[in-house]
Design an enzyme around this catalytic site. Structure first.
Site, PDB file in Angstrom:
ATOM      1  CE  LYS A  22      -1.747   1.460   4.128  1.00 56.27           C
ATOM      2  NZ  LYS A  22      -1.379   2.842   4.489  1.00 56.27           N
ATOM      3  CG  ASN A  23       2.198   2.722   3.553  1.00 57.40           C
ATOM      4  OD1 ASN A  23       1.053   3.056   3.255  1.00 57.40           O
ATOM      5  ND2 ASN A  23       2.567   2.477   4.797  1.00 57.40           N
ATOM      6  NE  ARG A  92      -1.749  12.142   8.774  1.00 55.39           N
ATOM      7  CZ  ARG A  92      -1.726  13.433   9.037  1.00 55.39           C
ATOM      8  NH1 ARG A  92      -2.820  14.023   9.453  1.00 55.39           N
ATOM      9  NH2 ARG A  92      -0.626  14.129   8.915  1.00 55.39           N
ATOM     10  CB  CYS A 116      -5.131  10.333  11.963  1.00 55.67           C
ATOM     11  SG  CYS A 116      -3.572   9.541  12.209  1.00 55.67           S
ATOM     12  NE  ARG A 121       0.299   9.767  10.526  1.00 58.83           N
ATOM     13  CZ  ARG A 121      -0.134   8.861   9.656  1.00 58.83           C
ATOM     14  NH1 ARG A 121      -1.315   8.329   9.806  1.00 58.83           N
ATOM     15  NH2 ARG A 121       0.623   8.504   8.646  1.00 58.83           N
ATOM     16  CG  ASP A 304       3.029   1.108   9.561  1.00 56.24           C
ATOM     17  OD1 ASP A 304       2.588   1.938  10.377  1.00 56.24           O
ATOM     18  OD2 ASP A 304       3.328   1.411   8.386  1.00 56.24           O
ATOM     19  NE  ARG A 397      -7.280   4.193   5.860  1.00 55.03           N
ATOM     20  CZ  ARG A 397      -6.606   5.157   6.468  1.00 55.03           C
ATOM     21  NH1 ARG A 397      -6.921   5.490   7.698  1.00 55.03           N
ATOM     22  NH2 ARG A 397      -5.642   5.792   5.861  1.00 55.03           N
TER      23      ARG A 397
HETATM   24  N1  EPU Z   1       6.390  14.302  11.219  1.00 58.72           N
HETATM   25  C1  EPU Z   1       6.422  15.630  11.549  1.00 58.72           C
HETATM   26  N2  EPU Z   1       6.237  16.555  10.556  1.00 58.72           N
HETATM   27  C2  EPU Z   1       6.016  16.188   9.260  1.00 58.72           C
HETATM   28  C3  EPU Z   1       6.003  14.821   8.922  1.00 58.72           C
HETATM   29  C4  EPU Z   1       6.186  13.896   9.926  1.00 58.72           C
HETATM   30  O1  EPU Z   1       6.606  15.986  12.713  1.00 58.72           O
HETATM   31  O2  EPU Z   1       5.875  17.082   8.412  1.00 58.72           O
HETATM   32  C5  EPU Z   1       6.580  13.278  12.264  1.00 58.72           C
HETATM   33  C6  EPU Z   1       5.340  12.424  12.473  1.00 58.72           C
HETATM   34  O3  EPU Z   1       4.398  13.026  13.319  1.00 58.72           O
HETATM   35  C7  EPU Z   1       5.930  11.154  13.052  1.00 58.72           C
HETATM   36  C8  EPU Z   1       7.282  11.055  12.319  1.00 58.72           C
HETATM   37  O4  EPU Z   1       7.554  12.362  11.831  1.00 58.72           O
HETATM   38  O5  EPU Z   1       6.171  11.320  14.418  1.00 58.72           O
HETATM   39  C9  EPU Z   1       7.329  10.084  11.166  1.00 58.72           C
HETATM   40  O6  EPU Z   1       6.184  10.275  10.344  1.00 58.72           O
HETATM   41  P1  EPU Z   1       6.220  10.036   8.767  1.00 58.72           P
HETATM   42  O7  EPU Z   1       6.067  11.338   8.085  1.00 58.72           O
HETATM   43  O8  EPU Z   1       7.390   9.194   8.407  1.00 58.72           O
HETATM   44  O9  EPU Z   1       4.884   9.212   8.557  1.00 58.72           O
HETATM   45  P2  EPU Z   1       3.983   9.273   7.256  1.00 58.72           P
HETATM   46  O10 EPU Z   1       4.836   9.516   6.079  1.00 58.72           O
HETATM   47  O11 EPU Z   1       2.819  10.153   7.498  1.00 58.72           O
HETATM   48  C10 EPU Z   1       4.205   6.748   6.620  1.00 58.72           C
HETATM   49  C11 EPU Z   1       3.262   5.606   6.402  1.00 58.72           C
HETATM   50  C12 EPU Z   1       2.674   5.188   7.736  1.00 58.72           C
HETATM   51  C13 EPU Z   1       3.818   4.750   8.646  1.00 58.72           C
HETATM   52  C14 EPU Z   1       4.816   5.905   8.802  1.00 58.72           C
HETATM   53  C15 EPU Z   1       6.051   5.540   9.613  1.00 58.72           C
HETATM   54  C16 EPU Z   1       2.469   6.026   4.158  1.00 58.72           C
HETATM   55  C17 EPU Z   1       1.344   6.411   3.265  1.00 58.72           C
HETATM   56  N3  EPU Z   1       2.218   6.029   5.477  1.00 58.72           N
HETATM   57  O12 EPU Z   1       3.429   7.794   7.197  1.00 58.72           O
HETATM   58  O13 EPU Z   1       1.837   4.065   7.478  1.00 58.72           O
HETATM   59  O14 EPU Z   1       3.321   4.413   9.921  1.00 58.72           O
HETATM   60  O15 EPU Z   1       5.263   6.342   7.491  1.00 58.72           O
HETATM   61  O16 EPU Z   1       6.691   4.454   9.054  1.00 58.72           O
HETATM   62  O17 EPU Z   1       3.551   5.699   3.695  1.00 58.72           O
HETATM   63  C18 EPU Z   1       0.064   2.572   7.897  1.00 58.72           C
HETATM   64  O18 EPU Z   1       0.291   2.042   6.789  1.00 58.72           O
HETATM   65  O19 EPU Z   1      -0.697   2.048   8.753  1.00 58.72           O
HETATM   66  C19 EPU Z   1       0.704   3.833   8.239  1.00 58.72           C
HETATM   67  C20 EPU Z   1       0.248   4.631   9.204  1.00 58.72           C
END
Ligand code: EPU
Length: 418
Positions: A22-23, A92, A116, A121, A304, A397
């Site tokens: 998915k990701n 998101r 969320c 996030r 995850d 999802r």
């Molecule tokens: N963060 C910030 N500011 C930002 C972006 C992130 O503070 O602008 C923080 C977040 O709050 C968190 C950390 O950085 O504490 C890491 O977040 P990240 O941005 O890496 O998460 P994401 O890109 O929103 C993706 C996956 C998630 C997975 C996380 C961590 C996708 C679509 N989603 O989310 O997947 O948990 O990386 O590996 O790739 C899931 O599939 O269930 C899922 C939640």
């Protein structure tokens, strides 16, 4: 609303195949906006999050044609630059459209994702990086209104490694003028998969998979064919389920290299894991041992899979300390596990799990995607009747036909239209 009903106690046995990730599929679909024409993607999983991004991209003017194994994405004509709140609020990852829209059209209007269930996030790091690349942004009625007639390369340091942030900026930088250097970039396999696809489209990207990614902007990109990598989180869920039920399962079509941290922990819990070329064979132990875990950015233990691992520790022998360092609120499954008799104490970002057998069947409620998977695993070993899991739209999802796959492995599990 559908629910899942499980009668626990059957050890899983047999072979299961892993779907596309998915990701990795979400950024791959978003990247099709970058170049005019028909792109061909395969191994796109059939999931609600994929439907959501398809619906948003359709509203932008993108055409989708399912051609057997291949999804053709036609981004010849883009007629709109807005990702509406009604769809973004359900996923998101819609923020992934911001970089490509700006790169191709110099403008985008995307609803700012709210908080969320698993944490606040924020997307501040995506926005800060885009601002450094010359994007002018303002917030208007909950929407990010962004404009950049021409994106320019920049040196960007991420305060914390962000997966979708790294992906968004890689896409924005692919056709920017000059060189973009991302430092403290995320290193997840999904980022490497996106980089592979972008290179096939003509992008000049190096260093993906390390913490420094260098993108030299090229004038334009073309279409590409690309196969999405297997879902390491789905594979990890089967790995844990097999170990936890004392089963014997072959997990096919996965990339074991992406699961090193998880394999190590499942082995420490007593399971036997045989690593093959694109498969894993798992044999669960007679008695599970308690193991501590700490979630970390890749290649550390993935957040995850934290909830699923906790379900296993709830029935292991001894005490396990589980530390969540990525998201501040990713323990919501604990209250539901406790309804099934688990003994877990939360202290800030740590959970102390006192393993014991058995878990007891109960009606429970899914609260997010991975929490739903955790409850399914708990249901597979629960005694004393049937576990009913409500609100399983969260599960849909991110897992393709999970109950069917478990059922083929011998679990007594079914989806009921309630
Ligand atoms: N963060 C910030 N500011 C930002 C972006 C992130 O503070 O602008 C923080 C977040 O709050 C968190 C950390 O950085 O504490 C890491 O977040 P990240 O941005 O890496 O998460 P994401 O890109 O929103 C993706 C996956 C998630 C997975 C996380 C961590 C996708 C679509 N989603 O989310 O997947 O948990 O990386 O590996 O790739 C899931 O599939 O269930 C899922 C939640």
């Amino acid at each position: 609303m559908d629910k899942i009903v499980i009668k626990g106690g059957n050890p899983l046995k047999g072979t299961v195949s892993v779907s596309g990730a998915k990701n990795a599929a979400l950024p791959a679909l978003a990247s099709c906006l970058l170049a005019e024409g028909r792109h061909q993607l395969s191994s796109i999983p059939r999931l609600r999050d994929i439907d959501t991004i398809r619906r948003i991209m359709s509203q932008l003017g993108v055409g989708f044609h399912d051609r057997g194994e291949v999804l053709e994405v036609d981004s010849t004509r883009i007629t709109n630059h807005e990702a509406p709140y009604e769809l973004v609020k359900t996923m998101r990852a819609s923020i992934l459209l911001l970089g490509p829209l700006l790169a191709r059209y110099g403008k985008a209007k995307i609803s700012l994702p709210g908080g969320c269930a698993i944490g606040a996030r924020p997307v501040n790091l995506h926005l800060k990086a885009l601002a450094a690349m010359g994007v002018d942004m303002h917030l208007d009625q909950g929407y990010i209104n962004a404009r950049a007639p021409r994106l320019k390369g920049a040196d960007i340091f991420f305060d914390t490694p962000t997966v979708t942030g790294t992906e968004n900026i890689m896409m924005a930088a692919a056709t920017a003028s000059g060189v973009t250097v991302l430092k403290n970039a995320a290193r997840e396999p999904e980022i490497q998969d996106l980089a592979r696809l972008l290179r096939r489209m003509g992008a000049d990207i190096e260093g993906d998979g390390t913490d420094t990614v260098v993108i030299r902007g090229v004038p334009e990109l073309g279409t590409a064919r690309h196969e999405i990598i297997p879902d390491r989180i789905e594979a990890g869920t089967f790995l844990i389920a097999a170990a936890m039920t004392g089963g014997e399962v072959r997990i096919e079509g996965c990339l074991p290299d992406h699961l090193e941290a998880v394999i190590e922990k499942v082995e420490s819990a007593g399971a036997g894991v045989k690593v093959l070329d694109r498969a894993l064979e798992v044999r669960g132990p007679d008695v599970l041992q308690s193991v501590d875990i700490k979630t970390l950015p890749y290649p550390g233990f993935p957040t995850d899979l934290q909830a699923q691992f906790m379900a296993m520790m709830a029935v292991a022998d001894g005490w396990s300390m589980i530390r969540e360092t990525i998201f501040e609120n990713r323990f919501i499954h604990i209250s539901e596990l406790k309804r099934m008799g688990a003994d877990i104490e939360i202290n800030g970002s740590q959970a102390l799990v006192r393993g014991k057998r058995p878990l007891l069947a109960a009606p429970v409620m899914a609260t997010d995607l991975r929490a739903s998977a955790c409850l399914v695993l708990a249901g597979l070993v629960a005694e004393g009747g049937a576990t009913e899991i409500h609100r399983i739209y969260h599960l849909d999802r991110g897992y393709e036909r999970l109950e069917e796959k478990f059922s083929l492995l011998g679990a007594d599990i079914r989806r009921v239209n309630a």
